[in-house]
Design a protein around this motif. Structure first.
Motif, PDB file in Angstrom:
ATOM      1  N   ALA A  27       0.830  -1.207   0.000  1.00  0.00           N
ATOM      2  CA  ALA A  27       0.000   0.000   0.000  1.00  0.00           C
ATOM      3  C   ALA A  27       0.864   1.256   0.000  1.00  0.00           C
ATOM      4  CB  ALA A  27      -0.939  -0.002   1.199  1.00  0.00           C
ATOM      5  N   GLY A  28       1.964   1.205   0.737  1.00  0.00           N
ATOM      6  CA  GLY A  28       2.875   2.346   0.753  1.00  0.00           C
ATOM      7  C   GLY A  28       3.539   2.562  -0.597  1.00  0.00           C
ATOM      8  N   LEU A  29       3.908   1.471  -1.262  1.00  0.00           N
ATOM      9  CA  LEU A  29       4.496   1.587  -2.594  1.00  0.00           C
ATOM     10  C   LEU A  29       3.503   2.193  -3.580  1.00  0.00           C
ATOM     11  CD1 LEU A  29       6.501  -1.728  -3.179  1.00  0.00           C
ATOM     12  CD2 LEU A  29       7.408   0.607  -3.170  1.00  0.00           C
ATOM     13  N   VAL A  30       2.249   1.740  -3.490  1.00  0.00           N
ATOM     14  CA  VAL A  30       1.218   2.273  -4.390  1.00  0.00           C
ATOM     15  C   VAL A  30       1.043   3.769  -4.146  1.00  0.00           C
ATOM     16  CG1 VAL A  30      -1.256   2.241  -4.909  1.00  0.00           C
ATOM     17  CG2 VAL A  30       0.000   0.086  -4.688  1.00  0.00           C
ATOM     18  N   THR A  99      17.983  -2.375 -11.274  1.00  0.00           N
ATOM     19  CA  THR A  99      16.926  -3.122 -11.970  1.00  0.00           C
ATOM     20  C   THR A  99      17.142  -4.619 -11.821  1.00  0.00           C
ATOM     21  OG1 THR A  99      16.553  -1.338 -13.573  1.00  0.00           O
ATOM     22  CG2 THR A  99      15.841  -3.541 -14.204  1.00  0.00           C
ATOM     23  N   ARG A 100      18.386  -5.061 -11.958  1.00  0.00           N
ATOM     24  CA  ARG A 100      18.681  -6.496 -11.770  1.00  0.00           C
ATOM     25  C   ARG A 100      18.328  -6.942 -10.358  1.00  0.00           C
ATOM     26  NH1 ARG A 100      23.462  -5.552 -14.897  1.00  0.00           N
ATOM     27  NH2 ARG A 100      24.695  -5.411 -12.977  1.00  0.00           N
ATOM     28  N   ARG A 101      18.686  -6.121  -9.381  1.00  0.00           N
ATOM     29  CA  ARG A 101      18.368  -6.467  -7.994  1.00  0.00           C
ATOM     30  C   ARG A 101      16.850  -6.542  -7.796  1.00  0.00           C
ATOM     31  NH1 ARG A 101      21.898  -6.336  -3.818  1.00  0.00           N
ATOM     32  NH2 ARG A 101      20.163  -5.819  -2.419  1.00  0.00           N
ATOM     33  N   ALA A 102      16.147  -5.571  -8.345  1.00  0.00           N
ATOM     34  CA  ALA A 102      14.698  -5.552  -8.175  1.00  0.00           C
ATOM     35  C   ALA A 102      14.058  -6.795  -8.776  1.00  0.00           C
ATOM     36  CB  ALA A 102      14.112  -4.293  -8.820  1.00  0.00           C
ATOM     37  N   LEU A 103      14.497  -7.182  -9.972  1.00  0.00           N
ATOM     38  CA  LEU A 103      13.884  -8.321 -10.647  1.00  0.00           C
ATOM     39  C   LEU A 103      14.371  -9.649 -10.082  1.00  0.00           C
ATOM     40  CD1 LEU A 103      13.799  -6.954 -14.293  1.00  0.00           C
ATOM     41  CD2 LEU A 103      11.921  -7.187 -12.677  1.00  0.00           C
ATOM     42  N   ALA A 104      15.412  -9.595  -9.272  1.00  0.00           N
ATOM     43  CA  ALA A 104      15.842 -10.795  -8.544  1.00  0.00           C
ATOM     44  C   ALA A 104      15.118 -10.908  -7.210  1.00  0.00           C
ATOM     45  CB  ALA A 104      17.350 -10.771  -8.325  1.00  0.00           C
ATOM     46  N   GLY A 105      14.252  -9.928  -6.927  1.00  0.00           N
ATOM     47  CA  GLY A 105      13.492  -9.953  -5.679  1.00  0.00           C
ATOM     48  C   GLY A 105      14.238  -9.399  -4.491  1.00  0.00           C
ATOM     49  N   GLU A 106      15.317  -8.672  -4.746  1.00  0.00           N
ATOM     50  CA  GLU A 106      16.126  -8.140  -3.658  1.00  0.00           C
ATOM     51  C   GLU A 106      15.749  -6.681  -3.369  1.00  0.00           C
ATOM     52  OE1 GLU A 106      20.195  -8.626  -4.712  1.00  0.00           O
ATOM     53  OE2 GLU A 106      19.993 -10.772  -5.136  1.00  0.00           O
ATOM     54  N   PRO A 107      15.853  -6.252  -2.110  1.00  0.00           N
ATOM     55  CA  PRO A 107      15.572  -4.848  -1.788  1.00  0.00           C
ATOM     56  C   PRO A 107      16.609  -3.939  -2.430  1.00  0.00           C
ATOM     57  CG  PRO A 107      16.504  -5.985   0.118  1.00  0.00           C
ATOM     58  CD  PRO A 107      16.228  -7.045  -0.913  1.00  0.00           C
ATOM     59  N   THR A 108      16.193  -2.726  -2.787  1.00  0.00           N
ATOM     60  CA  THR A 108      17.099  -1.801  -3.468  1.00  0.00           C
ATOM     61  C   THR A 108      17.288  -0.491  -2.705  1.00  0.00           C
ATOM     62  OG1 THR A 108      15.337  -0.693  -4.720  1.00  0.00           O
ATOM     63  CG2 THR A 108      16.288  -2.686  -5.692  1.00  0.00           C
ATOM     64  N   ALA A 109      16.517  -0.266  -1.651  1.00  0.00           N
ATOM     65  CA  ALA A 109      16.549   0.996  -0.898  1.00  0.00           C
ATOM     66  C   ALA A 109      16.140   2.181  -1.762  1.00  0.00           C
ATOM     67  CB  ALA A 109      17.937   1.237  -0.289  1.00  0.00           C
ATOM     68  N   ASP A 110      15.392   1.909  -2.833  1.00  0.00           N
ATOM     69  CA  ASP A 110      14.891   2.968  -3.712  1.00  0.00           C
ATOM     70  C   ASP A 110      13.451   2.639  -4.067  1.00  0.00           C
ATOM     71  OD1 ASP A 110      14.278   4.211  -6.458  1.00  0.00           O
ATOM     72  OD2 ASP A 110      16.171   5.200  -5.933  1.00  0.00           O
ATOM     73  N   VAL A 111      12.544   3.556  -3.813  1.00  0.00           N
ATOM     74  CA  VAL A 111      11.110   3.281  -3.989  1.00  0.00           C
ATOM     75  C   VAL A 111      10.779   2.890  -5.425  1.00  0.00           C
ATOM     76  CG1 VAL A 111       8.809   4.315  -3.946  1.00  0.00           C
ATOM     77  CG2 VAL A 111      10.392   4.721  -2.063  1.00  0.00           C
ATOM     78  N   GLY A 112      11.352   3.596  -6.400  1.00  0.00           N
ATOM     79  CA  GLY A 112      11.037   3.306  -7.789  1.00  0.00           C
ATOM     80  C   GLY A 112      11.414   1.891  -8.182  1.00  0.00           C
ATOM     81  N   PHE A 113      12.568   1.431  -7.749  1.00  0.00           N
ATOM     82  CA  PHE A 113      13.012   0.087  -8.104  1.00  0.00           C
ATOM     83  C   PHE A 113      12.297  -0.974  -7.268  1.00  0.00           C
ATOM     84  CE2 PHE A 113      16.243   2.861  -9.758  1.00  0.00           C
ATOM     85  CZ  PHE A 113      16.535   2.297 -10.984  1.00  0.00           C
ATOM     86  N   ASP A 114      11.983  -0.662  -6.023  1.00  0.00           N
ATOM     87  CA  ASP A 114      11.191  -1.602  -5.228  1.00  0.00           C
ATOM     88  C   ASP A 114       9.770  -1.722  -5.791  1.00  0.00           C
ATOM     89  OD1 ASP A 114      13.283  -2.211  -3.549  1.00  0.00           O
ATOM     90  OD2 ASP A 114      12.706  -0.803  -1.984  1.00  0.00           O
ATOM     91  N   ALA A 115       9.262  -0.644  -6.390  1.00  0.00           N
ATOM     92  CA  ALA A 115       7.958  -0.704  -7.050  1.00  0.00           C
ATOM     93  C   ALA A 115       8.027  -1.640  -8.251  1.00  0.00           C
ATOM     94  CB  ALA A 115       7.517   0.696  -7.482  1.00  0.00           C
ATOM     95  N   LEU A 116       9.131  -1.595  -9.006  1.00  0.00           N
ATOM     96  CA  LEU A 116       9.313  -2.540 -10.104  1.00  0.00           C
ATOM     97  C   LEU A 116       9.321  -3.966  -9.576  1.00  0.00           C
ATOM     98  CD1 LEU A 116       9.991  -3.264 -13.071  1.00  0.00           C
ATOM     99  CD2 LEU A 116      12.409  -3.022 -12.445  1.00  0.00           C
ATOM    100  N   ASN A 117      10.021  -4.192  -8.461  1.00  0.00           N
ATOM    101  CA  ASN A 117      10.051  -5.503  -7.826  1.00  0.00           C
ATOM    102  C   ASN A 117       8.630  -6.011  -7.594  1.00  0.00           C
ATOM    103  OD1 ASN A 117       9.997  -7.467  -5.653  1.00  0.00           O
ATOM    104  ND2 ASN A 117      12.092  -6.883  -5.113  1.00  0.00           N
ATOM    105  N   GLN A 118       7.788  -5.142  -7.031  1.00  0.00           N
ATOM    106  CA  GLN A 118       6.412  -5.539  -6.699  1.00  0.00           C
ATOM    107  C   GLN A 118       5.595  -5.850  -7.957  1.00  0.00           C
ATOM    108  OE1 GLN A 118       4.925  -5.739  -3.457  1.00  0.00           O
ATOM    109  NE2 GLN A 118       3.296  -6.725  -4.631  1.00  0.00           N
ATOM    110  N   VAL A 119       5.614  -4.946  -8.933  1.00  0.00           N
ATOM    111  CA  VAL A 119       4.771  -5.133 -10.113  1.00  0.00           C
ATOM    112  C   VAL A 119       5.298  -6.272 -10.988  1.00  0.00           C
ATOM    113  CG1 VAL A 119       5.925  -3.462 -11.657  1.00  0.00           C
ATOM    114  CG2 VAL A 119       3.475  -3.897 -11.890  1.00  0.00           C
ATOM    115  N   ALA A 120       6.606  -6.470 -11.017  1.00  0.00           N
ATOM    116  CA  ALA A 120       7.158  -7.599 -11.770  1.00  0.00           C
ATOM    117  C   ALA A 120       6.719  -8.918 -11.166  1.00  0.00           C
ATOM    118  CB  ALA A 120       8.686  -7.508 -11.804  1.00  0.00           C
ATOM    119  N   ASN A 121       6.667  -8.966  -9.843  1.00  0.00           N
ATOM    120  CA  ASN A 121       6.218 -10.166  -9.159  1.00  0.00           C
ATOM    121  C   ASN A 121       4.753 -10.475  -9.492  1.00  0.00           C
ATOM    122  OD1 ASN A 121       6.788 -12.253  -6.984  1.00  0.00           O
ATOM    123  ND2 ASN A 121       5.027 -11.227  -6.078  1.00  0.00           N
ATOM    124  N   GLU A 122       3.950  -9.427  -9.680  1.00  0.00           N
ATOM    125  CA  GLU A 122       2.527  -9.610  -9.962  1.00  0.00           C
ATOM    126  C   GLU A 122       2.237  -9.876 -11.438  1.00  0.00           C
ATOM    127  OE1 GLU A 122       0.365  -6.288  -8.405  1.00  0.00           O
ATOM    128  OE2 GLU A 122       1.281  -6.456  -6.407  1.00  0.00           O
TER     129      GLU A 122
END
Length: 336
Positions: A27-30, A99-122
């Motif tokens: 919800a915070g990412l959204v 981007t690689r970290r985000a798509l590997a499911g790893e935290p990035t300490a950056d909201v934009g890349f963590d948002a990619l992590n979430q939407v890529a997972n979905e």
């Protein structure tokens, strides 16, 4: 040769546990993603509210990644004035690593890349899909300026057409190459409108995205094409650009017929609003760059109402002329 010993014995090393959103609350990412789109693109934020809730949340999170990458690459804030372009290679490398970290499911300490992590997972976004977009930033890093229309469209594919494909993915559009091609067409139309609107601003930053051969037809050079004394000739080149935009815009409407109603309405609304930007530039001619062109709220509302009728009837006639370049003509780019 003796192998170097690790600083910490392997039995004590624990791999990162992949977590959607880098472990952040969804919800915070959204919420933060919506803040990014509402500040970075008022037109797209307006149209995105027409999506059903799950779709618009995924769209916002995808936009947050795109916006963050764009800001990093251009050293700007929320699409504002371009910053100092020194060190662009380092910023591009940061985009790739995060981007690689985000798509590997790893935290990035950056909201934009963590948002990619979430939407890529979905939505099942892959690294190859993301790299199609990152290639556009690499083209800028290498000082890209198109000699021909096809090379301009190749750039547009990577910075926007490939994003259109990702949008189709997050909308769970039918997995059909024709529909994905039309999603790409919409992204291309958006980018052509952006180039038309921002051509003078880009020139001040030392960038030219208009084909050199088009400029030569008007007796213009890539390094002086946007000078004030050249605006009349520049307007003729940009009018041709907007004509191309309309070809891609019309082709995109065909694909929208295959989306669910709320998605179709949102996509058609966005197409009309961005198309209006390009048409305003064409209509104002050499005066188009005296003030930044935008679509006021009452005009956006009108476009939404017209798009509603188109969405209800699925009105999208076959284009009289298809765009000159398809998605397959424009990818991949080798060497960027």
């Amino acid at each position: 040769m003796t192998q170097a010993r690790p600083l910490v014995p392997s039995r004590f090393v624990r791999p990162s546990i992949p977590r959607p959103g880098g472990g952040r609350d969804r919800a915070g990412l959204v919420r933060q993603s919506y803040e990014a789109i509402s500040e970075g693109s008022r037109s797209f934020a307006f149209a995105s509210k027409l999506f059903d809730r799950p779709t618009r949340e995924r769209v916002w999170m995808l936009y947050a990644w795109c916006r963050r990458c764009d800001d990093l690459a251009d050293a700007q804030d929320m699409g504002g004035e371009l910053g100092d372009q020194a060190g662009i290679e380092d910023r591009l490398q940061a985009i790739k690593v995060l981007t690689r970290r985000a798509l590997a499911g790893e935290p990035t300490a950056d909201v934009g890349f963590d948002a990619l992590n979430q939407v890529a997972n979905e939505a099942g976004i892959t690294l190859d899909m993301a790299n199609e977009v990152i290639s556009g930033f690499a083209m800028d890093a290498n000082g890209f300026s198109p000699p021909t229309e096809k090379e301009m469209m190749r750039y547009c594919y990577h910075v926007a057409g490939a994003v259109g494909v990702l949008m189709a993915r997050v909308m769970f559009a039918p997995n059909d190459s024709f529909i994905y091609d039309r999603a790409c067409d919409l992204g291309l139309a958006f980018q052509l409108a952006n180039i038309a609107r921002d051509v003078v601003e880009d020139a001040r930053a030392g960038r030219c995205y208009l084909p050199h051969d088009w400029l030569a037809e008007q007796g213009l050079e890539p390094d002086t094409h946007a000078d004030e004394e050249n605006r009349f000739k520049l307007a003729a080149v940009v009018a041709k650009l907007v004509d191309r935009m309309e070809l891609y815009e019309e082709a995109a409407r065909i694909g929208a017929k295959h989306l669910r109603f709320r998605q179709r309405w949102a996509v058609l609304s966005a197409a009309r609003i961005y198309g209006a930007i390009g048409r305003k530039v064409r209509e104002r001619g050499q005066l188009a760059w005296d003030h930044r062109i935008y679509v006021p709220a009452h005009e956006k509302l009108w476009h939404v109402v017209v798009a509603l009728g188109q969405a209800l009837t699925k009105y999208a006639p076959e284009p009289e002329q298809w765009p000159p370049y398809s998605r397959e003509d424009l990818r991949p780019v080798a060497g960027w």
